[in-house]
Design a protein around this motif. Structure first.
Motif, PDB file in Angstrom:
ATOM      1  N   HIS A  27      34.795  35.628  27.672  1.00  0.00           N
ATOM      2  CA  HIS A  27      35.942  35.872  28.532  1.00  0.00           C
ATOM      3  C   HIS A  27      35.905  37.267  29.141  1.00  0.00           C
ATOM      4  O   HIS A  27      36.937  37.892  29.340  1.00  0.00           O
ATOM      5  N   HIS A  31      33.179  36.662  33.821  1.00  0.00           N
ATOM      6  CA  HIS A  31      33.689  35.278  33.808  1.00  0.00           C
ATOM      7  C   HIS A  31      34.857  35.159  34.795  1.00  0.00           C
ATOM      8  O   HIS A  31      34.905  34.224  35.601  1.00  0.00           O
ATOM      9  N   HIS A  61      43.985  34.194  34.558  1.00  0.00           N
ATOM     10  CA  HIS A  61      44.039  32.970  33.764  1.00  0.00           C
ATOM     11  C   HIS A  61      43.704  33.135  32.280  1.00  0.00           C
ATOM     12  O   HIS A  61      44.126  32.321  31.467  1.00  0.00           O
ATOM     13  N   ASP A  62      42.951  34.152  31.898  1.00  0.00           N
ATOM     14  CA  ASP A  62      42.593  34.296  30.483  1.00  0.00           C
ATOM     15  C   ASP A  62      43.326  35.438  29.780  1.00  0.00           C
ATOM     16  O   ASP A  62      43.046  35.727  28.616  1.00  0.00           O
ATOM     17  N   ASP A 125      37.501  27.194  36.421  1.00  0.00           N
ATOM     18  CA  ASP A 125      37.285  27.650  35.041  1.00  0.00           C
ATOM     19  C   ASP A 125      36.340  26.689  34.320  1.00  0.00           C
ATOM     20  O   ASP A 125      35.438  27.106  33.592  1.00  0.00           O
TER      21      ASP A 125
HETATM   22 NI    NI Z   1      38.405  31.192  31.597  1.00  0.00          NI
END
Ligand code: NI
Ligand code: ADP
Length: 218
Positions: A27, A31, A61-62, A125
């Protein structure tokens, strides 16, 4: 307006770079950058959805991921906290938060995605979890977790709880059968499905070769 959006993207990018740093379970910042690029690429083909929302959600998003935070609660509070520092309509902030919350795979549990923006970010993703990059990430994650490359005595889990997904006995090769090979069928957009073809072939030929070598047949 365009200029303002560019500034918001820039600020978000800085924030995310700083938060993720050199995270080693797959992550990391690169990425995020790949997911952003995949997402914008899909949007260009699909010509549907708001590219600003897509880019913001891809960048963030992470940020809530449990693996990157001391607790799930701390992680979940992050998007809200960051979004409160930027000037954007509540409608857009809520949409971005809703995308981030809904796209994670988490052991197979599926949340119905309602907006095209959410579908595009999730596809982006997922594309980064398959193909050559997906192979590299699976073994990087496995190494970090201390799990074997492969163990023929472990059976493939069809259904698993979040706890089993995170901590159950597995191997990186098992992860292909438990998750990665299934992702292609779960994609939403036509462009992502096209992009997945070559990545799927790459994983399949990798696995075929892996078992040839494992079984001493080469
Ligand atoms: Ni991700
Ligand atoms: P998600 O964003 O779907 O929650 P994860 O955080 O589960 O993704 O996984 C991050 C990366 O690590 C992905 O590339 C994923 O394939 C890989 N990964 C996750 N769990 C495992 C596992 N048990 N073995 C090998 N790789 C894994």
């Amino acid at each position: 307006m365009q200029k303002l959006k560019e500034l918001i993207i820039e600020k978000t990018e800085k924030y995310v770079r700083n938060e993720l740093g050199a995270e080693a379970t797959g992550h990391d910042w690169f990425h995020i950058e790949r997911v952003r690029n995949n997402a914008l690429h899909i949007w260009q083909h699909e010509k549907s959805g708001d590219p600003f929302i897509i880019e913001m959600a891809a960048l963030l998003h992470d940020i809530s991921d449990e693996k990157l935070n001391k607790s799930a609660e701390i992680g979940e509070a992050k998007p809200e906290k960051f979004l409160s520092t930027i000037s954007l309509m509540d409608k857009d902030k809520n949409h971005i938060k809703q995308i981030i919350q809904s796209i994670s795979f988490k052991g197979g549990r599926k949340t119905e995605l309602v907006t095209v923006e959410a579908k595009i970010v999730q596809d982006a993703d997922r594309l980064d979890a398959i193909g050559a990059i997906g192979i590299a990430r699976a073994f990087a994650y496995g190494g970090k977790k201390g799990q074997p490359i492969y163990d023929p005595n472990i059976s493939v889990r069809e259904e698993m709880s979040l706890e089993e997904y995170r901590n159950g006995k597995s191997s990186s090769i098992h992860h292909f059968y438990e998750k990665l090979l299934k992702l292609k069928e779960l994609l939403h957009t036509a462009r992502a499905k096209e992009m997945a073809e070559i990545r799927q072939n790459m994983m399949e030929s990798f696995l075929a070769q892996f078992f040839q070598e494992w079984n001493g047949k080469v």
